[in-house]
Write a protein that holds these residues in place. Structure first.
Motif, PDB file in Angstrom:
ATOM      1  N   ILE A 622       1.809   6.767   1.325  1.00 40.02           N
ATOM      2  CA  ILE A 622       1.682   5.466   1.989  1.00 40.02           C
ATOM      3  C   ILE A 622       3.036   4.758   1.901  1.00 40.02           C
ATOM      4  CG2 ILE A 622       0.490   3.252   2.026  1.00 40.02           C
ATOM      5  CD1 ILE A 622      -1.874   4.598   0.699  1.00 40.02           C
ATOM      6  N   SER A 623       3.573   4.364   3.022  1.00 41.77           N
ATOM      7  CA  SER A 623       4.853   3.680   3.048  1.00 41.77           C
ATOM      8  C   SER A 623       4.659   2.213   2.656  1.00 41.77           C
ATOM      9  CB  SER A 623       5.482   3.772   4.436  1.00 41.77           C
ATOM     10  OG  SER A 623       6.635   2.964   4.502  1.00 41.77           O
ATOM     11  N   ALA A 624       5.623   1.700   1.889  1.00 44.99           N
ATOM     12  CA  ALA A 624       5.562   0.288   1.490  1.00 44.99           C
ATOM     13  C   ALA A 624       5.685  -0.632   2.686  1.00 44.99           C
ATOM     14  CB  ALA A 624       6.667  -0.001   0.474  1.00 44.99           C
ATOM     15  N   LEU A 625       6.321  -0.183   3.771  1.00 40.99           N
ATOM     16  CA  LEU A 625       6.466  -1.010   4.967  1.00 40.99           C
ATOM     17  C   LEU A 625       5.177  -1.074   5.770  1.00 40.99           C
ATOM     18  CD1 LEU A 625      10.017   0.152   6.137  1.00 40.99           C
ATOM     19  CD2 LEU A 625       9.425  -1.928   4.893  1.00 40.99           C
ATOM     20  N   ASN A 647      -4.690   1.351   8.916  1.00 39.11           N
ATOM     21  CA  ASN A 647      -5.487   2.529   9.302  1.00 39.11           C
ATOM     22  C   ASN A 647      -6.017   3.292   8.098  1.00 39.11           C
ATOM     23  OD1 ASN A 647      -4.882   2.131  12.100  1.00 39.11           O
ATOM     24  ND2 ASN A 647      -2.831   2.954  11.677  1.00 39.11           N
ATOM     25  N   GLU A 648      -5.809   2.777   6.848  1.00 42.81           N
ATOM     26  CA  GLU A 648      -6.256   3.508   5.678  1.00 42.81           C
ATOM     27  C   GLU A 648      -7.176   2.651   4.826  1.00 42.81           C
ATOM     28  OE1 GLU A 648      -2.202   4.897   6.869  1.00 42.81           O
ATOM     29  OE2 GLU A 648      -2.826   2.997   5.948  1.00 42.81           O
ATOM     30  N   ILE A 649      -8.021   3.373   4.099  1.00 46.13           N
ATOM     31  CA  ILE A 649      -8.829   2.769   3.048  1.00 46.13           C
ATOM     32  C   ILE A 649      -8.434   3.477   1.767  1.00 46.13           C
ATOM     33  CG2 ILE A 649     -11.148   2.366   2.149  1.00 46.13           C
ATOM     34  CD1 ILE A 649     -12.178   2.391   5.003  1.00 46.13           C
ATOM     35  N   ILE A 667      -5.977   7.763  -1.388  1.00 46.62           N
ATOM     36  CA  ILE A 667      -6.430   7.477  -0.018  1.00 46.62           C
ATOM     37  C   ILE A 667      -7.859   8.010   0.128  1.00 46.62           C
ATOM     38  CG2 ILE A 667      -6.019   7.887   2.438  1.00 46.62           C
ATOM     39  CD1 ILE A 667      -3.079   8.243   1.800  1.00 46.62           C
ATOM     40  N   LEU A 668      -8.812   7.099   0.415  1.00 45.51           N
ATOM     41  CA  LEU A 668     -10.202   7.516   0.625  1.00 45.51           C
ATOM     42  C   LEU A 668     -10.435   7.990   2.058  1.00 45.51           C
ATOM     43  CD1 LEU A 668     -12.120   4.696  -1.315  1.00 45.51           C
ATOM     44  CD2 LEU A 668     -11.436   6.955  -2.126  1.00 45.51           C
ATOM     45  N   TYR A 669      -9.814   7.281   3.005  1.00 40.52           N
ATOM     46  CA  TYR A 669     -10.021   7.684   4.401  1.00 40.52           C
ATOM     47  C   TYR A 669      -8.874   7.133   5.234  1.00 40.52           C
ATOM     48  CZ  TYR A 669     -12.141   8.516   8.946  1.00 40.52           C
ATOM     49  OH  TYR A 669     -12.362   8.952  10.231  1.00 40.52           O
ATOM     50  N   GLU A 676      -6.633   1.270  14.319  1.00 42.01           N
ATOM     51  CA  GLU A 676      -7.833   0.566  13.888  1.00 42.01           C
ATOM     52  C   GLU A 676      -7.537  -0.872  13.460  1.00 42.01           C
ATOM     53  OE1 GLU A 676     -10.742   1.758  14.360  1.00 42.01           O
ATOM     54  OE2 GLU A 676      -9.861   3.609  15.109  1.00 42.01           O
ATOM     55  N   ASP A 677      -6.463  -1.096  12.758  1.00 49.32           N
ATOM     56  CA  ASP A 677      -6.104  -2.440  12.274  1.00 49.32           C
ATOM     57  C   ASP A 677      -7.269  -3.059  11.502  1.00 49.32           C
ATOM     58  OD1 ASP A 677      -4.706  -4.704  11.714  1.00 49.32           O
ATOM     59  OD2 ASP A 677      -4.827  -5.552  13.737  1.00 49.32           O
ATOM     60  N   LEU A 678      -7.591  -2.459  10.360  1.00 44.28           N
ATOM     61  CA  LEU A 678      -8.726  -2.887   9.555  1.00 44.28           C
ATOM     62  C   LEU A 678      -8.516  -4.310   9.033  1.00 44.28           C
ATOM     63  CD1 LEU A 678      -9.273   0.425   7.535  1.00 44.28           C
ATOM     64  CD2 LEU A 678     -10.411  -0.312   9.636  1.00 44.28           C
TER      65      LEU A 678
END
Length: 702
Positions: A622-625, A647-649, A667-669, A676-678
């Motif tokens: 996962i990128s910090a940005l 886009n991640e959970i 990363i779960l999903y 998606e922009d959760l």
């Protein structure tokens, strides 16, 4: 300049011849058992060897020549050369001593610098320029002025003490007249001199007011208290009838100030000075003034005033009976350079280099007279009391002062003998030859050490006789040649230093309180209590020592002592105390200090956030940005914190961190579309629901 050089050369040659003849006569006396030296001395005191007229004619001629040159240069043809003494003086005075044999050189150099000033005279002093020696009148009788001054002081010598210390605002009151003592309705000059220190930014000033001589008795009598302005104005108008209205106001204020000083200190006539003065000054200004005083005699007025009957004069009269020892002759002449701004003229340095004069800082005829006649009353003598020529005078005064001064007395018998009285003070100067003559003492002092001539003027003048302190055993001390200049900021600095000492003592007391508290917390540890006791003792020492230092320095500054201000003891002891107490504290407390420091732990509190350092980067994928948390939910069953981001959970451990090390991220999903922009998360019966802003997705935003 050529005339000066040749004149001085002739004088020195005559002195050398005189010395050589004396040497020959002395050897003849030794070999032939004769007394030719005494005969030579008598001859040398007469004409040819002791010329009292030629030098005066040359001095007058030089003064006239240089006056004419200055007059042409300055184009002052329309100015009146008659000098009038001002009523107020603001100038810097430098005083020098000289011996009698150096008078010709001092006179010639002064005449080249300024014209001779004769009070009330103007124009050329030489009547016949072609034959200047035509006049047979001696210079010191025609061109010089006999001056007498009566100084006032209290019974406790308050003015003397303040003047000796050069204290700010130190004042001096005197009455001065020229020539013979004035008659009752004649004018005398009442003067007030005030000393100002340099930090005041005011120059020392001398103010003068004219009063009639018979008014002096009323000034000394303070039974009726201060005068009214109307009465003071009446006295001013009597002495200065031609004064303007503005001048009268200033003179009245001055007279009232002097009267107030008389009432405050109960001033009485203290000492009189009589001498012959030759003055040099420009007739048009008061910028530079040169004076040469010789035959200086100081007379005790205190004793005469105490013994005087009520109806007699306020000071010694020519016909009064006066003790012989009330007359003392000063061993030096005084050369004064008075400048109203600027520096001393160059010729003064030439006189110093030739040993004709030597500087006498702050020399005072008033201080000399008071110390001479009150050697056992004053607590401090002026610095010149230890000079090689003054010390024999003080030594003899100390020996004879205990005897009664009323045994030997004299009366002015000049009228009975038919002799004319001396020009200055009648009987006073008549008796100066019969009394303690300082020059005789000096000659005897010099004869024991060296030949009559030549002698080293500088070495004799600057040397100090250490035996004077032994001869005046348990007597007054001698003031410093350069007294300390104490300004108000010095007192403030002393107070600040005292406050700093007290601050250090307070600091020790505070630390002692902390140490006592620590001892109580450690089951009344005895060793720790001892450290606290040491701190209290140190605080007590600092407070007492700081107080002693403060008052000691206050005394030194009050009496203008030039020494004793340095303190090498206090700071050293303070530093030693600090080192000892610090070592003792470390020794006592070291066993109680743990060698390992436990790691700090976070505690979970309601409403308090904990910042976690996440392991973002290549290792977690996962990128910090791109990591933008937008929703969070806690899964207590799995002890996880679940976070929604774009886009991640992801999930991280819910335990409180023990350090600042990065926390691993799982990363779960990850949504494959990437759009998606959760925005939020929720867990319902073990199922994670995510809210998305992407309405075009297959899930319809959920």
């Amino acid at each position: 300049e050529d005339l000066q050089t040749k004149t001085l050369k002739i004088i020195k040659e005559a002195i050398n011849n005189r010395n050589e003849l004396l040497r020959i006569a002395n050897k003849a006396d030794v070999r032939l058992k004769t007394v030719t030296v005494d005969e030579c001395e008598r001859d040398f005191s007469k004409e040819r060897w002791k010329d009292t007229e030629t030098i005066g004619h040359i001095v007058k001629l030089l003064s006239d020549i240089f006056s004419l040159i200055r007059k042409i240069t300055e184009d002052a043809n329309g100015k009146d050369n008659k000098w009038v003494a001002p009523t107020s003086f603001e100038r810097v005075t430098t005083k020098y001593w000289f011996r009698e044999e150096n008078i010709p050189e001092v006179l010639l150099k002064s005449a080249a610098e300024l014209p001779i000033l004769v009070y009330g005279k103007s124009g050329l002093l030489t009547k016949n320029l072609k034959n200047p020696s035509e006049s047979k009148v001696e210079f010191w009788k025609s061109m010089a002025s006999p001056i007498s001054s009566v100084y006032f002081d209290s019974e406790n010598l308050d003015l003397y003490r303040r003047r000796l210390k050069r204290a700010e605002g130190a004042q001096l009151v005197r009455v001065r007249w020229y020539g013979k003592k004035p008659k009752k309705d004649s004018v005398v000059f009442l003067e007030l001199k005030t000393h100002h220190e340099c930090w005041i930014e005011n120059k020392s000033v001398k103010k003068r007011v004219n009063v009639l001589q018979y008014r002096m008795s009323g000034l000394i009598d303070t039974s009726d208290g201060p005068w009214t302005p109307e009465f003071a104005k009446e006295l001013v108008l009597e002495g200065t009838p031609e004064a303007t209205e503005d001048e009268i106001i200033g003179l009245v204020d001055l007279l009232l100030e002097i009267r107030k000083l008389f009432c405050k200190l109960e001033l009485k006539p203290c000492v009189r000075t009589s001498y012959i003065r030759a003055a040099f000054q420009s007739p048009t200004n008061n910028n530079l003034r040169l004076t040469i005083d010789r035959d200086i005699t100081v007379i005790d007025e205190f004793s005469a005033y105490r013994d005087r009957v009520e109806s007699s004069s306020w000071c010694i009269e020519d016909i009064d009976v006066v003790p012989i020892k009330s007359f003392i002759k000063v061993p030096y002449g005084v050369f004064e350079v008075k400048v109203s701004g600027g520096e001393n003229p160059l010729f003064v340095e030439e006189l110093i280099r030739s040993n004709a004069i030597v500087e006498a800082p702050k020399f005072s005829k008033f201080l000399t007279g008071v110390s001479f006649h009150n050697a056992k009353k004053v607590k401090t003598l002026p610095w010149w009391a230890e000079d090689a020529l003054f010390s024999p005078v003080f030594k003899k005064l100390n020996i004879h002062r205990s005897s009664s001064l009323g045994v030997n007395s004299v009366r002015n018998s000049s009228k009975q003998r038919g002799d004319p009285p001396p020009p200055a003070t009648g009987a006073i100067l008549m008796q100066s030859k019969d009394v303690l003559d300082a020059e005789e003492e000096v000659d005897q002092f010099q004869d024991k050490k060296k030949d009559l001539f030549p002698f080293s003027f500088t070495s004799g003048l600057r040397s100090r006789v250490s035996r004077i302190k032994d001869s005046i055993n348990k007597g007054p001390e001698t003031a410093s040649r350069s007294p300390a200049r104490v300004e108000p900021k010095s007192f403030f600095a002393n107070e600040r230093t005292f406050i700093q000492w007290i601050t250090v003592g307070t600091l020790f007391t505070t630390i002692a309180g902390i140490v006592y508290a620590s001892a109580s917390a450690n089951d009344n540890d005895w060793n720790t209590y001892q450290v606290g006791n040491g701190l209290v003792a140190c605080a007590l020492f600092v407070a007492i020592y700081g107080t002693i230092v403060y008052y000691r320095r206050l005394y030194l500054m009050t009496y203008a002592k030039p020494y004793g201000y340095a303190d090498a003891f206090g700071p050293a002891v303070l530093a030693i105390f600090m080192i000892i107490l610090l070592c003792a504290f470390i020794y006592v407390e070291y066993p109680n200090i743990s060698t390992s420091t436990p790691k700090s732990k976070f505690a979970e509190l309601p409403g308090v956030c904990i910042r976690r350092n996440l392991d973002l980067g290549p290792t977690s994928g996962i990128s910090a940005l791109q990591f933008e948390p937008s929703g969070i939910v806690v899964d207590k069953e799995r002890n996880l914190i679940i976070v929604a981001s774009l886009n991640e959970i992801v999930a991280i451990n819910a335990d409180l961190p023990n350090s600042t090390d990065p926390i691993p991220i799982k990363i779960l999903y990850r949504f494959p579309d990437g759009n998606e922009d959760l925005e939020g998360l929720e867990i319902i019966k073990g199922t994670i629901y995510a809210v998305s802003e992407n309405k075009g997705s297959a899930t319809g935003g959920v």
